[in-house]
Scaffold this motif. Structure first.
Motif, mmCIF file in Angstrom:
data_model
loop_
_atom_site.group_PDB
_atom_site.id
_atom_site.type_symbol
_atom_site.label_atom_id
_atom_site.label_comp_id
_atom_site.label_asym_id
_atom_site.label_seq_id
_atom_site.Cartn_x
_atom_site.Cartn_y
_atom_site.Cartn_z
ATOM 1 N N LEU A 198 0.831 -1.197 0.000
ATOM 2 C CA LEU A 198 0.000 0.000 0.000
ATOM 3 C C LEU A 198 0.872 1.255 0.000
ATOM 4 C CD1 LEU A 198 -2.750 -1.079 2.558
ATOM 5 C CD2 LEU A 198 -2.872 -1.110 0.088
ATOM 6 N N VAL A 199 1.672 1.370 -1.044
ATOM 7 C CA VAL A 199 2.567 2.527 -1.139
ATOM 8 C C VAL A 199 1.794 3.758 -1.602
ATOM 9 C CG1 VAL A 199 4.653 3.426 -2.230
ATOM 10 C CG2 VAL A 199 4.500 1.029 -1.627
ATOM 11 N N ALA A 200 0.834 3.524 -2.520
ATOM 12 C CA ALA A 200 0.079 4.656 -3.061
ATOM 13 C C ALA A 200 -0.676 5.360 -1.945
ATOM 14 C CB ALA A 200 -0.894 4.155 -4.117
ATOM 15 N N GLU A 201 -0.617 6.688 -1.986
ATOM 16 C CA GLU A 201 -1.216 7.458 -0.888
ATOM 17 C C GLU A 201 -2.736 7.477 -0.969
ATOM 18 O OE1 GLU A 201 1.423 8.507 -2.629
ATOM 19 O OE2 GLU A 201 2.968 8.487 -1.079
ATOM 20 N N VAL A 202 -3.256 7.402 -2.214
ATOM 21 C CA VAL A 202 -4.715 7.500 -2.398
ATOM 22 C C VAL A 202 -5.167 6.448 -3.412
ATOM 23 C CG1 VAL A 202 -6.625 9.012 -3.113
ATOM 24 C CG2 VAL A 202 -4.629 9.997 -1.956
ATOM 25 N N THR A 203 -6.352 5.866 -3.168
ATOM 26 C CA THR A 203 -6.930 4.935 -4.123
ATOM 27 C C THR A 203 -8.327 5.435 -4.485
ATOM 28 O OG1 THR A 203 -5.791 3.171 -2.964
ATOM 29 C CG2 THR A 203 -7.463 2.506 -4.532
ATOM 30 N N VAL A 204 -8.615 5.488 -5.791
ATOM 31 C CA VAL A 204 -9.925 5.967 -6.252
ATOM 32 C C VAL A 204 -10.593 4.875 -7.073
ATOM 33 C CG1 VAL A 204 -11.154 7.749 -7.573
ATOM 34 C CG2 VAL A 204 -9.034 8.319 -6.383
ATOM 35 N N THR A 205 -11.871 4.597 -6.761
ATOM 36 C CA THR A 205 -12.621 3.595 -7.514
ATOM 37 C C THR A 205 -13.707 4.308 -8.320
ATOM 38 O OG1 THR A 205 -12.271 2.081 -5.661
ATOM 39 C CG2 THR A 205 -13.924 1.436 -7.295
#
Lengths: 796, 223
Positions: A478-485
């Motif tokens: 989970l390196v990415a700071e933000v996840t968008v679906t």
């Protein structure tokens, strides 16, 4: 005769109510743990069956499109061609105060035999006009709502069933369907689907959401722990029945001398045991039901989090479960009491009324026990070398644990003999010799304690090893700071354009379902980016793995697929749809995912399946909160569609913690049962010990000193048991990590040691042993001369 | 001659109210050092109770019990235990050997508890009691007579000032019983130990230096 003999037999329990209470408590707790676990399993399996039967009993094949959705016109075209297909639209959305799966069906063409047909048929007009169905628990979670929803137990938890037109509108999928279900029986002479709809993929029924199959390993784990707790409980019963038998030898001899036939006496004892089993069984079932009801919400959350399995959080009473639990109790009691009955059968009518010479008979039975232990240990080694499969793994676990439990009294006897040899003073010498002599009487309780301690150490080590590895893995994954679906493909497209200017890096996720090495799984696209090159964890890889992946020269596979299919990087090839054999470049850990998974380079993925929509974006940003705010302002996305890193980690950890909450609870309960076993054995023994201790008191040892020595004996024996439990527990952890987990979940974790946990367990075990040993020791200390002198008065 | 045991106006009652049974009623007794005294009486007359009181095992209502100069009425549990370890030797009817210890360990057990362990003396005792060849065995492997000899040896090995023996030959046949008692009296005499012997047998009682009979709580010297 029967009444008089039964009265005589039961008089023992009237005079020893505590011993009776312990026997009943042991049996009731064992039943409670076993039946509680079974109640959880039954409830979950009922929920899976509900889910599968909703649309044609799980027998319907599906037609899907690589792009994820099918134009509605395809449905009409296939119907016109004579195919008995029915459209389904499915998607997740926020509803009221929760998120639900909206399942839209077309009631007039839905496959016959499904629960949905029975549900909708009586109110089809209302259904077409907007009536929906949901589980009562789901309705509670949704709260106040605008839709007309009716409660139904036939709908899985977390799902709302409604007409397809309404679902399409709610999910923003007007004109599209998610998949088509095929009726099991079709007319003859139809144009083949491959010709009629070459872009659609036929998914056989068994490749669908086979929840029962997916969750089998989870339930097997629970069953194994329940069985272990039941076995520990049976040790108590065996111990209590055996001690009561010893105490009543004089009575048996007298009854037989007075003319009660042996067969009659044995039947009466069996009836007595059956009566106890029924009483304790009823109490155990009630306790088990309460235990299951309190644990079900966590189990349900685990099953939903790990497998997406819709399990309700409230328990239903199932008579079959109660009957099975009672049968298990009766069978367990019969097993635990068999030895006592056998001894009675072989007892000569003029056998000495004194308790048998324990040292002699005990050592003989210890040697026999040792022989059985060696056979079991050899079996365990053979299973470890040759076995495969989850059931074999549990057989290995059972054989190894039982071998350790059976050999332990011999090891303790050796340690006590060593203590005696090294002892100098007369009291010390007596202490060790007496401890050794009384070992057979305590060995069952100590074996129960060993099993409980080893289970605690083993499962604790497994969970802690898992937690440490899992946290490290989460940090890397989970390196990415933000996840968008995105909610729709069009939104995904708009988001991609927008994010190029607002995020430091945009890493889109595209995936498609596929069969990988014969297993249902998914293929993901991975963008060539420093985020993955620097952070993505790999267990094994060929040189220049990232360059080769980006160039489309191979595939990364998850550990589950690697272990199940034996695909070694550098030598193995994986068959992918449309691409054929692709070299395996590396293996990555993928904890929490029960399915096979493969990753190919984004360019290759897009070239092969250009229609596949973007399902998610992982975003890199130095100002994640600002980025989230900008996206929400621009697209009006609900909070459930945007996740920051901390939220994602917290969610993963909460699923993890809940997964192992039940094993933690079973651990505590098993240790409690073992504590009760020790307590029961020590209390029963204390009554029998008076004959041995009174002469020492007469020879000048005060009751206070004798009580202190009794306490010390319990602590020494428990301490030695704990020392023995440590390697046994680590062996159990190794079997769990290297065999059971690999078979059950598909991943292997490194064994890590947690001495602080052992120290904490030793403290708890010490307190449990003290709690068990203090009352009888205190009673001994407070014995007045009258009670002690009675021993000598009996001489006359 | 100093007194190993002195009892003055000793009273002991079991129970209360109308069910009360007075087993000792102002009983007086003295056992001089090196002497043997037989205590006889009917079953249930209180012989064992008196023996247990003398050993500091049983509390009493009133009176005085002086054991080798120590008044046990004033002694607490710890002091009484110390007296039993160091001053008194008890021989029980049922032997009460420690089942987990070998004959050798049983024989020296009380001597070691009292801190007067003399291996040579224990070996000599074992020889004289005829149990030297049984030293590595355990109590359960011995006959009743052998166990009784070990129990007597355990008592004498500690060189107590007073031996209290409760029907020590009650479980033995007459010949064996006589032999065991002969030995016990001889060894006691050699060590200057006083002996209080509870027995039903007038034949055995007649072999002691003196004899008292317990009846209705009173100690009487038989005519």
């Amino acid at each position: 005769m029967t009444r008089a003999a039964l009265q005589a037999l039961l008089s023992h329990w009237v005079r020893s109510p505590f011993q009776l209470a312990m026997l009943l408590a042991g049996l009731a707790l064992a039943t409670a743990l076993w039946s509680g676990v079974q109640a959880l399993n039954t409830e979950a399996r009922t929920a899976y069956a509900t889910a599968e039967s909703l649309l044609g009993g799980g027998n319907a094949a599906r037609l899907t499109a690589p792009a994820g959705q099918i134009p509605e016109s395809e449905f009409a075209r296939l119907r016109r061609a004579g195919w008995d297909v029915s459209p389904v639209v499915e998607g997740r959305m926020a509803m009221g105060q929760t998120r639900v799966t909206v399942l839209g069906i077309e009631p007039l063409t839905a496959p016959a035999g499904g629960t949905s047909e029975e549900l909708v048929a009586p109110d089809v007009t209302d259904f077409l006009a907007g009536l929906g169905f949901a589980h009562p628990q789901t309705l509670d979670e949704i709260g106040p709502r605008a839709l007309d929803l009716r409660p139904s137990q036939a709908v899985p938890v977390g799902t709302v069933l409604m007409d397809i037109a309404q679902a399409q509108a709610l999910l923003d999928k007007v004109g599209f369907i998610t998949h088509l279900t095929l009726a099991p029986v079709q007319r003859d002479g139809l144009t083949p689907l491959a010709t009629l709809a070459p872009d659609l993929r036929l998914t056989p029924p068994e490749d669908g959401a086979d929840l029962a199959g997916l969750t089998d390993s989870f339930h097997l784990n629970l069953t194994a722990f329940g069985l272990l707790a039941f076995a520990v409980g049976l040790f108590i019963v065996h111990s209590a029945v055996g001690l009561a038998f010893e105490q009543r030898r004089t009575m048996f001899r007298t009854l037989r001398a007075l003319g009660v036939p042996l067969r009659h006496l044995a039947l009466l004892l069996a009836a007595e045991l059956a009566l106890f089993a029924v009483l304790a069984g009823v109490a155990g079932l009630a306790l088990g039901y309460l235990m299951a009801a309190s644990l079900l919400p966590d189990v349900a959350a685990t099953l939903r989090g790990l497998y997406g399995a819709p399990v309700p959080g409230a328990l239903q009473f199932n008579p079959a479960w109660a009957a099975a639990g009672m049968a298990m109790t009766l069978a367990g009691t019969a097993l635990a009491g068999a030895q006592a009955l056998w001894q009675l059968w072989r007892l000569p009518v003029l056998a000495p009324a004194q308790p048998r010479a324990w040292a002699h008979a005990g050592m003989r039975s210890l040697r026999l026990q040792g022989g059985v232990a060696v056979v079991l240990a050899i079996t365990a080694v053979i299973l470890a070398q040759t076995g495969g499969g989850l059931v074999t793994g549990f057989a290995l676990l059972a054989a190894a644990l039982l071998a350790a439990a059976l050999i332990m009294p011999l090891v303790l006897a050796g340690a006590l003999a060593l203590g005696q040899a090294l002892a100098r003073g007369p009291v010390a010498q007596w202490f060790w010799a007496d401890s050794r002599q009384n070992l057979p009487r305590l060995s069952l309780a100590l074996m129960a304690l060993l099993l409980a301690l080893a289970t605690n150490i083993g499962v604790g080590t497994m969970v802690s090893s898992f937690r440490t590895t899992f946290i490290g893995w989460l940090d890397l994954r989970l390196v990415a700071e933000v996840t968008v679906t995105p909610r729709t493909p069009s939104e995904a497209s708009a988001l991609q354009d927008f994010l190029q200017d607002h995020a430091d890096a945009v890493l889109p996720t595209q995936r498609m379902d596929a069969r990988l090495a014969g297993q249902p799984g998914q293929i993901y696209a991975m963008k060539d980016h420093a985020t993955f090159r620097d952070s993505w964890p790999l267990l094994d890889a060929v040189p220049q793995v990232w360059d080769r992946l980006a160039a489309g020269e191979g595939v990364l596979i998850n550990e589950q697929l690697f272990r199940r299919a034996g695909l070694r990087p550098g030598t193995a090839m994986l068959d992918l749809p449309e691409l054929g054999g692709v070299p395996v470049l590396g293996v990555y850990p993928d904890y929490g995912n029960p399915r096979a998974q493969a990753i190919i380079g984004q360019d290759l993925f897009r070239a092969t399946w250009p229609e596949t929509p973007i399902s998610q974006f992982a975003l890199r940003s130095e100002t994640p909160q600002a980025l989230i705010a900008v996206i929400q302002d621009e697209f009006g996305l609900p909070s459930g569609q945007i996740t920051d890193q901390a939220q994602a980690k917290a969610l993963s950890m909460s699923i993890f913690e809940r997964t192992f909450m039940i094993t933690g609870a079973l651990n505590v309960l098993t240790l409690s049962i073992a504590g009760i076993a020790l307590f029961a054995a020590l209390v029963t023994l204390s009554g029998m010990r008076l004959v041995q201790l009174a002469p020492l008191w007469a020879l000048g040892l005060t009751t206070r000193r004798l009580a202190a020595l009794e306490l010390a004996r319990a602590l020494v024996l428990a301490g030695l048991t704990l020392l023995f439990a440590l390697p046994v527990g680590l062996m159990l952890a190794q079997i769990l990590l290297a065999v059971i987990n690999v078979q059950a979940f598909g991943w292997r974790l490194p064994l890590q040691l947690f001495p602080a946990d052992w120290a904490r367990l030793a403290l708890w075990a010490g307190l449990a042993v003290l709690a068990a040993a203090v009352p009888p020791a205190y009673r001994l200390w407070r014995y007045g001369p009258n009670q002690l002198l009675r021993v000598f008065a009996h001489e006359k | 001659m100093t007194s190993a045991l002195t009892i003055e106006r000793l009273c002991k009652t079991f129970g209360k109210g109308p069910d009360a049974v007075q087993v000792l009623d102002n009983a007086n007794l003295e056992v001089p050092q090196g002497q043997s005294l037989a205590l006889t009486g009917e079953s249930g007359s209180g012989k064992s109770t008196l023996l247990h009181i003398c050993a500091g095992l049983e509390p009493f209502d009133s009176g005085k019990v002086v054991l080798a100069g120590h008044d046990i009425a004033d002694a607490d549990d710890h002091a009484r235990a110390t007296l039993r370890r160091g001053t008194v030797g008890l021989v029980f009817q049922q032997f009460n050997l420690v089942p987990s210890l070998s004959v050798a360990a049983n024989l020296s057990f009380q001597a070691r508890l009292s801190g007067r362990h003399d291996p040579d003396f224990v070996a000599e005792l074992a020889q004289r009691l005829g149990i030297a060849q049984l030293m590595s065995r355990y109590p359960e492997q011995l006959s009743g007579g052998q166990q009784q000899r070990v129990a007597i040896g355990r008592c004498l090995a500690a060189r107590p000032r007073l031996v209290l023996a409760d029907e020590p030959t009650g479980n033995l046949d007459e010949a064996t019983g006589d032999a065991v008692l002969d030995l016990m009296m001889e060894l006691a005499a050699q060590a200057g130990t006083a002996l209080l012997l509870v027995t039903h047998s007038t034949r055995l009682a007649s072999r002691c230096n003196a004899r008292v009979h317990l009846r209705a709580g009173k100690l009487q010297v038989p005519v």
